[in-house]
Design an enzyme around this catalytic site. Structure first.
Site, mmCIF file in Angstrom:
data_model
loop_
_atom_site.group_PDB
_atom_site.id
_atom_site.type_symbol
_atom_site.label_atom_id
_atom_site.label_comp_id
_atom_site.label_asym_id
_atom_site.label_seq_id
_atom_site.Cartn_x
_atom_site.Cartn_y
_atom_site.Cartn_z
ATOM 1 N N ASP A 81 0.847 -1.195 0.000
ATOM 2 C CA ASP A 81 0.000 0.000 0.000
ATOM 3 C C ASP A 81 0.881 1.244 0.000
ATOM 4 O O ASP A 81 1.706 1.422 0.912
ATOM 5 C CB ASP A 81 -0.855 -0.044 1.277
ATOM 6 C CG ASP A 81 -2.149 0.704 1.132
ATOM 7 O OD1 ASP A 81 -2.442 1.227 0.047
ATOM 8 O OD2 ASP A 81 -2.899 0.746 2.139
ATOM 9 N N GLU A 112 -4.562 5.423 -3.496
ATOM 10 C CA GLU A 112 -5.904 5.986 -3.357
ATOM 11 C C GLU A 112 -6.140 7.089 -4.386
ATOM 12 O O GLU A 112 -5.237 7.865 -4.679
ATOM 13 C CB GLU A 112 -6.087 6.543 -1.930
ATOM 14 C CG GLU A 112 -5.971 5.474 -0.862
ATOM 15 C CD GLU A 112 -6.128 6.001 0.563
ATOM 16 O OE1 GLU A 112 -6.523 7.179 0.751
ATOM 17 O OE2 GLU A 112 -5.860 5.226 1.502
ATOM 18 N N GLU A 179 -14.239 1.259 -0.881
ATOM 19 C CA GLU A 179 -14.398 1.279 0.582
ATOM 20 C C GLU A 179 -15.576 2.166 1.000
ATOM 21 O O GLU A 179 -15.688 3.327 0.574
ATOM 22 C CB GLU A 179 -13.100 1.780 1.250
ATOM 23 C CG GLU A 179 -13.228 1.836 2.767
ATOM 24 C CD GLU A 179 -11.901 1.917 3.503
ATOM 25 O OE1 GLU A 179 -10.832 1.878 2.862
ATOM 26 O OE2 GLU A 179 -11.938 2.008 4.749
HETATM 27 O O1 KIV Z 1 -4.730 0.057 4.524
HETATM 28 C C1 KIV Z 1 -5.547 -0.856 4.393
HETATM 29 O O2 KIV Z 1 -5.540 -1.852 5.132
HETATM 30 C C2 KIV Z 1 -6.542 -0.729 3.342
HETATM 31 C C3 KIV Z 1 -7.694 -1.680 3.360
HETATM 32 C C4 KIV Z 1 -8.620 -1.331 4.452
HETATM 33 C C5 KIV Z 1 -8.379 -1.735 2.049
HETATM 34 O O3 KIV Z 1 -6.441 0.123 2.528
#
Ligand code: KIV
Length: 262
Positions: A81, A112, A179
């Site tokens: 992420d 995002e 989300e």
């Molecule tokens: O950071 C995270 O764990 C996420 C999920 C909630 C989709 O973005």
């Protein structure tokens, strides 16, 4: 599981399971359970670091946790992420940072935003970095929302979200996390795209579902959104175990003969 497998799941109508993990121990457990995808989410800022939101999570922290998970995972697809400010400032920085996730073992990255980040997605895809988008409630925009709130409500916002999803698909995204949006909107988006949607608080019609591991296991109870279903009660179990341990040490019951060397 590979990135092309994700697309195949959508074509075949097979639901995709995604769970977060931040370390090798849990990555192995998640994988042993047969979960398709492990997301090393920047949610670690909240559930691991104890911060109120994800905004202070750094690239170095994300790379550290991604490296641990990627080294432990044998079959699951690992998604790193991208943290706040690692892809927003410039396209060049975005591609370089995304590439660093692949260098520590991730198979794809997540970021995002919709049309606003489409050029980043295209630039990453061009150099072979698979990208998962994230629409709806985007935790890195929490200050703009003034709190964690359901998004995509009302005709105009729903239309905007659908357009953002289309922009991500056209830019080359390999999938999109949706989300905290109404289930009906998630269904519309899912049906409009050829790439898979992964829902969290987005109802049952997405191509897959994702939950934060500590929420799913019932370990994190400081803030439990409506969409969380705790499948375990690990905090209760942990408290029981720790209290028993304390009690037994204090009473001289532990260690007993069987836990002692002779
Ligand atoms: O950071 C995270 O764990 C996420 C999920 C909630 C989709 O973005």
């Amino acid at each position: 599981m590979t990135v092309p497998d994700l697309q195949k799941c959508k074509r075949d109508g097979r639901k995709i399971t995604v769970v977060t993990a931040y370390d090798a121990l849990f990555a192995r457990i998640v994988e042993q359970a047969g979960i398709d995808v492990i997301l090393v989410g920047d949610s670690l800022g909240v559930v691991v670091q104890g911060k109120p939101n994800t905004l202070s999570v750094t690239m170095e922290e994300m790379l550290y946790h991604t490296r641990l998970v990627a080294a432990a995972a044998q079959r699951s697809l690992v998604i790193g992420d991208m943290p706040f400010l690692s892809y927003q400032v410039s396209q060049e920085e975005a591609v370089r940072n995304a590439g660093r996730f692949l260098q520590v073992g991730a198979h794809a990255v997540k970021l995002e935003g919709g049309a606003a980040v489409a050029d980043r997605v295209t630039a990453m895809a061009k150099v072979g970095i698979p990208v998962i988008g994230h629409l709806g409630m985007m935790p890195q925009s929490v200050q703009q929302y003034g709190g964690y709130r359901v998004q995509g409500k009302g005709k105009d916002r729903a239309h905007q979200l659908l357009e953002d999803a289309r922009a991500l698909e056209a830019a080359g995204a390999a999938g999109i996390v949706l989300e905290a949006i109404p289930a009906g909107l998630a269904k519309t988006v899912t049906e409009a795209l050829t790439i898979p949607t992964i829902g969290i608080g987005a109802g049952p019609h997405c191509d897959g579902q994702v939950l934060v591991l500590y929420d799913l296991l019932g370990l994190f109870d400081e803030f439990v959104p409506k969409f969380v279903k705790p499948y375990g009660q690990l905090k209760v179990d942990a408290l029981q175990a720790l209290r028993r341990y304390k009690d037994e040490v204090e009473k001289g019951v532990f260690p007993s003969d069987s836990e002692s060397y002779h």
